[in-house]
Design a protein around this motif. Structure first.
Motif, PDB file in Angstrom:
ATOM      1  N   ASP A   1       2.752  12.935   5.430  1.00  0.00           N
ATOM      2  CA  ASP A   1       3.050  11.509   5.485  1.00  0.00           C
ATOM      3  C   ASP A   1       3.245  10.940   4.085  1.00  0.00           C
ATOM      4  N   TYR A   2       4.297  10.149   3.933  1.00  0.00           N
ATOM      5  CA  TYR A   2       4.642   9.597   2.623  1.00  0.00           C
ATOM      6  C   TYR A   2       5.352   8.282   2.896  1.00  0.00           C
TER       7      TYR A   2
ATOM      8  N   TYR B   1       0.858  -1.188   0.000  1.00  0.00           N
ATOM      9  CA  TYR B   1       0.000   0.000   0.000  1.00  0.00           C
ATOM     10  C   TYR B   1       0.888   1.231   0.000  1.00  0.00           C
TER      11      TYR B   1
ATOM     12  N   HIS C   1       0.985   5.297   0.518  1.00  0.00           N
ATOM     13  CA  HIS C   1       0.261   6.412   1.139  1.00  0.00           C
ATOM     14  C   HIS C   1       1.025   7.717   0.929  1.00  0.00           C
ATOM     15  N   LYS C   2       0.296   8.750   0.529  1.00  0.00           N
ATOM     16  CA  LYS C   2       0.911  10.061   0.349  1.00  0.00           C
ATOM     17  C   LYS C   2      -0.018  11.152   0.864  1.00  0.00           C
ATOM     18  N   HIS C   3       0.514  11.979   1.748  1.00  0.00           N
ATOM     19  CA  HIS C   3      -0.215  13.111   2.304  1.00  0.00           C
ATOM     20  C   HIS C   3       0.800  14.215   2.561  1.00  0.00           C
TER      21      HIS C   3
ATOM     22  N   PRO D   1       0.002   6.629  -5.407  1.00  0.00           N
ATOM     23  CA  PRO D   1      -0.492   6.417  -4.039  1.00  0.00           C
ATOM     24  C   PRO D   1      -1.990   6.137  -4.031  1.00  0.00           C
ATOM     25  N   GLY D   2      -2.438   5.379  -3.044  1.00  0.00           N
ATOM     26  CA  GLY D   2      -3.850   5.071  -2.920  1.00  0.00           C
ATOM     27  C   GLY D   2      -4.156   3.618  -3.253  1.00  0.00           C
ATOM     28  N   LYS D   3      -5.417   3.285  -3.326  1.00  0.00           N
ATOM     29  CA  LYS D   3      -5.858   1.922  -3.598  1.00  0.00           C
ATOM     30  C   LYS D   3      -5.435   1.487  -5.006  1.00  0.00           C
TER      31      LYS D   3
END
Length: 329
Positions: free
Chosen positions: A157-158, A150, A152-154, A215-217
């Motif tokens: 947060d990465y 998975y 994730h990118k924000h 990033p993501g599903k």
């Protein structure tokens, strides 16, 4: 054809990464978020010093500050750092990219090939070894991620995480990452599964900007990266090895199976198995809305020997095949 079936051969096709693509003015909104590199600066310094015979450093700094979208004093500071460096120099990739373009774009290949480390300047960031080429080990990591990872990118947060039910399999993957990047992953246990965490922005940028993972599903859209499809068979098989190690199954009857919601990934796996002359059957599970690929090997040793290469060595699934082959008791 013989090469495809020889398990211990190494890939001979070398595909070099453009490490300048790991950062740009679009990706990094300010100099504080720039990705830095350590590189061999001798050639670049030589060209820059020659340019100073006809151009003023302050003028060059002004041009580069506008192109890099950083302060004038910051640009000049980087130029002074280059002038005073001996063998190695550390500079932001964004600035270095514009500097090469300004002096001579043909310098980029030389500079790109000399990157040794990648890092961010904040104290919490850990530097990593710059990886220049696509190897079987790297392809295995990407396959493991495609199977059970998975991304994730924000803003704050990465990270990448990869989950597996067997602790030792996760540890084997962790060692591959450490060998590639000189980076130690964190491993945790929760909900009866082990998770490997890659909380390093530089490594995440390889996944996003070189291999184009988003990033993501991804369960129903994931596929083999195009850059791998353009390489030789051994690299492609290494990717599928990562997929089967983390999302495959060795049944008690000896059959190997793999389940995925992504028809793209299914086709990628089929193509490799076809090239390796391995038989299988495909079924669609309506309840899971997923495709199931399964071998017809059973405990036939000749057929199982073909499947053995599709699992990381010294993992529980590989050991199951070794047991069926009579090597383990």
């Amino acid at each position: 054809m013989i090469l495809k079936k020889t398990h211990h051969l190494k890939s001979t096709l070398k595909l070099n990464f453009d490490l300048f693509s790991l950062d740009s003015n679009i990706q990094a909104k300010s100099p504080n978020s720039w990705l830095w590199c350590e590189f061999d600066c001798q050639k670049l310094k030589e060209v820059y010093l020659k340019r100073l015979r006809t151009e003023n450093q302050n003028k060059i700094g002004l041009v580069l500050s506008k192109r890099s979208d950083c302060g004038y004093s910051t640009a000049v500071k980087y130029l002074i750092k280059l002038r005073s460096s001996q063998q190695k120099c550390g500079l932001p990739i964004v600035f270095l990219n514009h500097l090469c373009d300004y002096l001579n774009p043909e310098l980029k290949n030389n500079v790109n090939a000399s990157f040794t480390n990648l890092f961010f300047t904040n104290r919490l960031s850990k530097p990593i070894k710059a990886v220049h080429q696509l190897s079987e080990k790297f392809a295995e990591l990407l396959g493991a991620f495609a199977a059970d990872g998975y991304f994730h990118k924000h803003k704050s947060d990465y990270y990448i995480k990869i989950t597996e039910g067997n602790e030792h399999t996760i540890e084997v993957l962790s060692k591959k990452i450490e060998h590639l990047f000189d980076f130690s992953s964190r491993i945790t246990f929760a909900d009866n599964a082990w998770t490997l965490w890659i909380k390093n922005k530089a490594i995440c940028r390889y996944f996003e900007h070189i291999f184009n993972f988003r990033p993501g599903k991804k369960a129903d859209i994931v596929h083999m990266p195009e850059i791998i499809k353009r390489t030789d068979f051994l690299i492609q098989r290494a990717f599928v090895r990562g997929v089967f190690t983390f999302d495959g199954c060795v049944k008690t009857n000896g059959n190997v199976s793999f389940c995925t919601k992504s028809q793209h990934l299914l086709e990628d796996v089929k193509k490799v198995l076809d090239e390796d002359t391995i038989d299988y059957k495909i079924m669609f599970n309506k309840n899971k809305e997923a495709w199931i690929l399964e071998s017809s090997s059973g405990r036939n040793k000749e057929l199982l020997q073909k499947w053995e290469i599709y699992f990381f060595e010294d993992t529980i699934k590989h050991q199951k095949i070794e047991f069926f082959l009579g090597r383990l008791k």
